[in-house]
Design a protein around this motif. Structure first.
Motif, PDB file in Angstrom:
ATOM      1  N   GLN A 351       0.670  -1.040  -0.068  1.00  0.00           N
ATOM      2  CA  GLN A 351       0.009   0.068  -0.081  1.00  0.00           C
ATOM      3  C   GLN A 351       0.709   1.189   0.229  1.00  0.00           C
ATOM      4  N   ALA A 354       2.564   2.095  -3.488  1.00  0.00           N
ATOM      5  CA  ALA A 354       1.680   2.164  -4.279  1.00  0.00           C
ATOM      6  C   ALA A 354       1.523   3.567  -4.269  1.00  0.00           C
ATOM      7  N   GLU A 355       1.327   4.065  -2.997  1.00  0.00           N
ATOM      8  CA  GLU A 355       1.303   5.673  -2.549  1.00  0.00           C
ATOM      9  C   GLU A 355       2.532   6.566  -3.169  1.00  0.00           C
ATOM     10  N   LEU A 368      -4.461   6.717  -6.970  1.00  0.00           N
ATOM     11  CA  LEU A 368      -4.676   5.356  -6.190  1.00  0.00           C
ATOM     12  C   LEU A 368      -6.073   5.108  -5.789  1.00  0.00           C
ATOM     13  N   THR A 371      -5.818  -0.834  -3.193  1.00  0.00           N
ATOM     14  CA  THR A 371      -4.754  -1.841  -3.259  1.00  0.00           C
ATOM     15  C   THR A 371      -4.967  -3.119  -2.464  1.00  0.00           C
ATOM     16  N   VAL A 389      -3.535  -3.548  -8.083  1.00  0.00           N
ATOM     17  CA  VAL A 389      -3.488  -2.162  -7.697  1.00  0.00           C
ATOM     18  C   VAL A 389      -4.484  -1.303  -8.680  1.00  0.00           C
ATOM     19  N   THR A 390      -5.587  -0.812  -8.087  1.00  0.00           N
ATOM     20  CA  THR A 390      -6.625  -0.044  -8.866  1.00  0.00           C
ATOM     21  C   THR A 390      -6.282   1.388  -8.882  1.00  0.00           C
ATOM     22  N   LEU A 406       5.652  -0.101 -10.356  1.00  0.00           N
ATOM     23  CA  LEU A 406       4.819  -0.458  -9.306  1.00  0.00           C
ATOM     24  C   LEU A 406       5.487  -2.140  -9.031  1.00  0.00           C
ATOM     25  N   VAL A 420       2.179  -8.519  -9.960  1.00  0.00           N
ATOM     26  CA  VAL A 420       1.397  -7.333  -9.735  1.00  0.00           C
ATOM     27  C   VAL A 420       0.318  -7.056 -10.837  1.00  0.00           C
ATOM     28  N   ILE A 422      -2.199  -4.461 -12.664  1.00  0.00           N
ATOM     29  CA  ILE A 422      -2.901  -3.085 -12.502  1.00  0.00           C
ATOM     30  C   ILE A 422      -4.119  -2.784 -13.114  1.00  0.00           C
TER      31      ILE A 422
END
Length: 430
Positions: A351, A354-355, A368, A371, A389-390, A406, A420, A422
């Motif tokens: 998380q 990703a941020e 973001l 996750t 990861v959306t 990512l 991973v 996306i």
């Protein structure tokens, strides 16, 4: 307080009365007219801590097991001599608060129902627990614990060990083993029927049900539940407190994980049943270990003085054996706990990564949304398998650099090869 009713064998009347007089115990004597080998019946009140030593002394005076001795609760006793007796025996410590050895043995035996009733109630509780797990309903799971008849065998083994009643010990051990087998088998059969008749949605992932997943990957905290249940059960029975609620606590340590193991077997995932089966076994052993230690600390010993050394040796060997096996299971649960901790740490790290990536000026137009970490099915030591990861962004093609960045940063947070994915949601400008 207790009221003792004692039949007096022929030739022992004066000896017994002298014993009671020496201890300044009030009593009432009635003649026995049944033409048997008893001349009288004596009634006398005692404080609870005095029952065991007084009965032991009377046995030395000639009261054997062929005589009738009945001990019942007494609500109120008004007597100066009785108050002095209470002051003598009630010292406010553990030993003075407990019931007598004779009452403890009778209580342990009474808590274990006949085998037919025991088997039936165990099967019913396992079926109800299985239904509660599949429904993800804590209330139904708790209801299954209420009807489980497990407290008697769980505590009977400890009581039998410390008072040198091997028959009670063996019977309790057999009941516990049979109870575990019946609970897991009943849960597996019921869960298989539920699955094959499509009562639950086809393709149901049991790992997605919270009430089940937490028992497929148990942790070290489960030991605290079992040890606490064992201590509480023994304290409740030894002090004459109601054991109903404590029985629910012991069932909480045994029935739900047994039902979870049965569900995993019915779903064709035997590896998923490893953790819950281990939890059942370690809980059973922990309850017995806690019971043994608590009873011995409370001062319970066998009736025969000559067998005390042998009993003490036997109890010590059983405590050491149980502690060793519980330690092995604790290491196993520790491994599961460590794996769960690693998974939780990875989820937080994924998380954060990703941020951080989407906070970069290069990807300022993207946001973001979510996750999600998908775990594998390598029970009981589960780990991350995929990270989804959306992200949201402007309409049009997705920025290709996001996926690579990512994937690289998230995989740096684990030793495993994690996929991973996306998911891009284009945001329409208005």
């Amino acid at each position: 307080m207790r009221l003792v009713q004692l039949t007096v064998p022929t030739g022992r009347r004066e000896t017994i009365l002298e014993t009671l007089d020496e201890r300044e115990i009030d009593y009432v004597v009635t003649d026995e007219a049944s033409n048997r080998e008893y001349t009288a019946v004596i009634y006398f009140p005692l404080p609870s801590p005095a029952v065991e030593p007084v009965l032991d002394e009377l046995q030395e005076a000639g009261i054997d097991e062929d005589a009738y001795t009945v001990v019942v609760d007494a609500e109120t006793v008004v007597s100066r001599r009785f108050q002095a007796l209470r002051d003598e025996y009630e010292k406010g410590d553990v030993e003075s608060d407990r019931i007598s050895r004779q009452e403890l043995q009778a209580e342990a035996e009474s808590l274990t129902p006949t085998f037919g009733v025991y088997a039936t109630m165990t099967i019913v509780s396992a079926v109800v627990a299985t239904a509660g797990l599949l429904l993800d309903s804590p209330a139904v799971v708790v209801g299954s614990m209420v009807i489980a008849p497990l407290i008697g065998p769980a505590l009977g083994a400890s009581v039998g060990s410390v008072i040198d009643d091997e028959e009670l010990f063996i019977e309790s051990i057999l009941y516990q083993l049979i109870g575990i087998i019946l609970a897991i088998a009943a849960a597996a059969v019921f869960a298989w029927l539920v699955r094959t008749t499509n009562i639950v949605p086809p393709g149901l992932d049991i790992g997605s049900i919270d009430e089940i997943s937490e028992r497929l990957t148990p942790d070290l905290l489960s030991l605290a539940v079992a040890l606490g249940a064992g201590v509480a059960g023994i304290v409740s029975i030894a002090t004459g407190i109601s054991v109903a609620l404590v029985g629910v606590m012991i069932a909480a340590a045994l029935i739900p994980p047994a039902a979870a193991a049965g569900v995993a077997i019915a779903w064709g995932e035997p590896s998923a049943a490893i953790g819950s089966t281990a939890l059942v076994l370690v809980n059973v052993l922990s309850v017995n270990l806690a019971g043994l230690l608590t009873l011995w600390y409370a001062g319970y010993r066998p009736e025969n003085l000559f067998s005390r050394d042998e009993t003490e040796k036997r109890v010590r060997e059983r405590v050491i054996g149980l502690a060793a096996i519980v330690f092995i299971f604790a290491v196993f649960l520790g491994g599961i706990t460590y794996a769960s901790y690693g998974l939780a740490t990875f989820e937080e790290s994924a998380q954060n990564e990703a941020e951080i990536v989407l906070d970069d000026a290069e990807f300022a137009e993207y946001q973001l949304i979510e996750t999600e970490v998908i775990v594998d099915e390598d029970y009981p030591f589960v780990g991350p398998e995929r990270v989804i990861v959306t992200i949201g962004g402007p309409p049009g093609a997705e920025e290709p650099g996001i996926a690579d960045t990512l994937a690289e940063r998230i995989n740096q947070q684990t030793n495993e090869d994690v996929i991973v994915e996306i998911r891009y949601i284009g945001q329409v400008e208005r």
